[in-house]
Design a protein around this motif. Structure first.
Motif, PDB file in Angstrom:
ATOM      1  N   LEU A   2      48.048  36.875  30.160  1.00 51.01           N
ATOM      2  CA  LEU A   2      46.844  37.140  30.949  1.00 51.01           C
ATOM      3  C   LEU A   2      47.193  37.717  32.306  1.00 51.01           C
ATOM      4  N   ALA A  23      47.907  41.294  31.634  1.00 54.51           N
ATOM      5  CA  ALA A  23      46.670  42.045  31.423  1.00 54.51           C
ATOM      6  C   ALA A  23      46.054  42.408  32.754  1.00 54.51           C
ATOM      7  N   SER A  24      46.083  41.472  33.676  1.00 57.97           N
ATOM      8  CA  SER A  24      45.482  41.717  34.979  1.00 57.97           C
ATOM      9  C   SER A  24      46.283  42.754  35.769  1.00 57.97           C
ATOM     10  N   GLU A  26      45.261  39.304  43.710  1.00 53.81           N
ATOM     11  CA  GLU A  26      44.008  39.440  42.950  1.00 53.81           C
ATOM     12  C   GLU A  26      44.141  38.776  41.583  1.00 53.81           C
ATOM     13  N   GLN A  59      41.625  35.855  40.635  1.00 50.04           N
ATOM     14  CA  GLN A  59      40.586  36.129  39.647  1.00 50.04           C
ATOM     15  C   GLN A  59      40.919  35.617  38.253  1.00 50.04           C
ATOM     16  N   VAL A  60      42.205  35.499  37.955  1.00 53.35           N
ATOM     17  CA  VAL A  60      42.572  35.135  36.585  1.00 53.35           C
ATOM     18  C   VAL A  60      43.248  33.762  36.520  1.00 53.35           C
ATOM     19  N   PRO A  72      41.029  30.468  38.271  1.00 48.73           N
ATOM     20  CA  PRO A  72      39.897  29.980  37.476  1.00 48.73           C
ATOM     21  C   PRO A  72      40.340  29.254  36.210  1.00 48.73           C
ATOM     22  N   MET A  73      41.461  29.706  35.629  1.00 49.38           N
ATOM     23  CA  MET A  73      41.905  29.062  34.391  1.00 49.38           C
ATOM     24  C   MET A  73      42.608  27.742  34.633  1.00 49.38           C
TER      25      MET A  73
END
Lengths: 296, 284
Positions: free
Chosen positions: B168, B171-172, B181, B185-186, B189-190
């Motif tokens: 992930l 991917a970001s 970022e 953002q990734v 939150p997870m």
């Protein structure tokens, strides 16, 4: 028409005459026109990427050795080779993702539109917005819904108005041939989709940033045959607008979708050719052995 | 062959019983303890107990300043410890490269986790109360508690960050996100639910700690509520400790009632936090 078009490009000249002779007048004419278009396309081929003496390491392990080749603009460029040959590493050098891994180093040059990507002052973050990437395993962000997943790359750069965002979500999902399947449930989590849909969502997510190039690292290896066909069909459409580099372990996939194929072995570039030439008349013995299934 | 299979089954049922006992025995002890405490303090568990100030007469004494002080203390402690703890975890997991500096920090964190809490009290007294002249205030207490719970917050946050798959992050990055970022953002939150678990644990620890506060001089007789971070304060465990050490039987009842209040507050805190954690996990 489309199948004839491909057939035509894959046939040798003598064979083509037989085909033409067997067609009626109109078929003959169409084939002639298709041939003209194809010829024009071949002569107007442009280079998108050019690598020069590109080598890459993981710690002390050399994954790529002195690779110089061209990636052609608005075509599907396939990279084939056995596992561990460096094909993934190669495309990860094209958007500077290789250096994300600790201990990874790159030596040599990669030119994108004749600008060296490894020059000082090139920001890899900005580069990656021009060169999108789709991974082997579908990886939508689990904390976001379908809509947010598509917009995830854009949200980083600027605030979007709602109608503007709606438009981008629809066009990206349309391009990825996913819109009709998900338009009713854009608020569902991205991970609620099937594997093939998730992969197309990842493609939509990359396209939403509006890149020039789409790098695909074995995008179909985790998918079933039906989902694979959908993605391959998609590539034919996408290449009109984007340059595509696809890494694949499936030779039949490379033969089906690509215009140019490069064969890598143990980190070295063995051969790069027109796809139909490479599969029908490999110049190197090792390429021949690989495509005829003697190893790999 | 057959006997081997049978002994395997026997072993399995023995293990099952043993692990079941391992769950039941502590629960029984805890329940027994809670019931006796509740019975001891039952007579004092009236609304006035929660709304009164301490008194020299056990039947008039209440727990209000201690309850309010404890709540202020854990809020301030979280405000201090969570940003620092999560920040250190992000540094160690996302930015650190495993060099000697990272190793040094890591060794220090595990050392801090093993230091007896009374030493934190001494440190707090010397550093916050005297050197930084915060006085015997709520703020000094909160800083000391924050130091005490930092290792828990850091370790739990690191575990939570590590659980986010690297695919992930990639991917970001591939979408043109910078490292920050991507984290914001990734990754965060997870990992939020895991981080929250660590925060709950640490808050509960801070709620129950007594030793450092004794050193910091948290008062036990307060006729007013703390109105700023700089005012003197008391906390539930200190109040309970004080009552237990008195000779009159009435104060022992007060102590028991105080323990019940402390337990209820802890259960409430845990419940709220688990509710939020589950809500976050459902999103993922």
């Amino acid at each position: 028409m489309e199948s004839r078009f491909i057939l035509e490009t894959k046939c040798k000249r003598g064979y083509k005459y037989i085909e033409i002779a067997s067609e009626g007048i109109s078929g003959n004419f169409n084939l002639f026109k298709a041939g003209k278009v194809e010829e024009q396309r071949l002569s107007s081929r442009k280079t998108k990427f050019r690598t020069e003496g590109l080598s890459a390491w993981f710690g002390s392990h050399q994954a790529l050795n002195n690779i110089s080749m061209k990636i052609l603009k608005n075509e599907v460029n396939a990279i084939i080779g056995p596992s561990g040959c460096g094909k993934s590493t190669f495309i990860r050098c094209l958007n500077r993702m290789h250096e994300v891994v600790p201990g990874a180093r790159v030596y040599g040059h990669v030119y994108l539109d004749e600008k060296d990507l490894y020059e000082d002052g090139i920001d890899p973050v900005l580069l990656r917005r021009r060169v999108g990437m789709v991974f082997q395993k579908p990886n939508p962000f689990p904390s976001m819904n379908i809509r947010e997943n598509v917009l995830s790359g854009l949200k980083l750069t600027h605030r979007l108005k709602k109608d503007e965002a709606d438009e981008i979500v629809e066009s990206a999902l349309q391009q990825a041939a996913l819109w009709d399947e998900v338009k009713e449930r854009l608020n569902k989590p991205g991970t609620s989709l099937s594997g093939g849909q998730q992969q197309r969502l990842c493609i939509a997510r990359s396209l939403a940033v509006n890149p020039e190039v789409l790098l695909m690292d074995e995008p179909c290896s985790a998918l079933d045959p039906v989902a694979t066909v959908r993605i391959e069909d998609l590539l034919h459409k996408l290449k009109e607008q984007y340059t595509i580099v696809i890494v694949t372990h499936s030779m039949s996939q490379a033969a089906r979708v690509s215009d140019q194929t490069a064969f890598l072995l143990m980190g070295e570039l063995i051969e790069v050719e027109q796809t139909n030439n490479l599969f029908t008349h490999p110049r190197d013995k090792r390429t021949e052995d690989y495509i005829t299934g003697k190893f790999g | 062959m057959k006997s081997g299979w049978r002994s395997g089954r026997l072993l399995e049922s023995i293990l099952k019983v043993v692990s079941l006992l391992a769950v039941i025995i502590p629960l029984l002890i805890l329940t027994f303890f809670l019931i006796t405490v509740f019975l001891d303090g039952e007579s004092r568990l009236v609304p006035q107990f929660l709304t009164s100030y301490p008194s020299y007469k056990p039947e008039d004494a209440g727990i209000l300043p201690a309850l309010v002080g404890s709540i202020y203390l854990i809020i301030l402690t979280s405000v201090i410890a969570v940003p620092i703890g999560v920040g250190s975890a992000i540094y160690l997991e996302e930015y650190g490269n495993g060099g000697w500096l990272d190793n040094l920090i890591e060794i220090n964190i595990s050392n801090l986790a093993g230091v007896p809490s009374i030493l934190y009290g001494l440190l707090g007294l010397e550093l916050f109360v005297r050197a930084l002249s915060m006085g015997r205030s709520l703020l000094a207490g909160a800083f000391t508690m924050a130091l005490l719970v930092l290792p828990i917050v850091i370790t739990a946050s690191r575990e939570a960050l590590r659980a986010v798959p690297s695919s992930l992050r990639e991917a970001s990055y591939a979408l043109g996100a910078s490292r920050w970022e991507t984290i914001w953002q990734v990754v965060l939150p997870m990992s939020a639910s895991g981080i929250l678990t660590g925060v709950i644990l640490s808050v509960c620890r801070a709620m129950g700690e007594t030793a450092p506060l004794i050193f910091l001089g948290a008062l036990t007789y307060l006729a007013f509520l703390p109105d700023s971070p700089m005012s003197p304060f008391t906390a539930l465990p200190i109040q309970i400790f004080n009552w237990i050490s008195r000779p009159q039987a009435g104060f022992a009842e007060n102590a028991a009632a105080g323990i019940v209040v402390l337990m209820v507050v802890l259960l409430l805190l845990n419940g709220i936090a688990i509710y939020f954690r589950n809500k976050m996990q459902k999103r993922i």
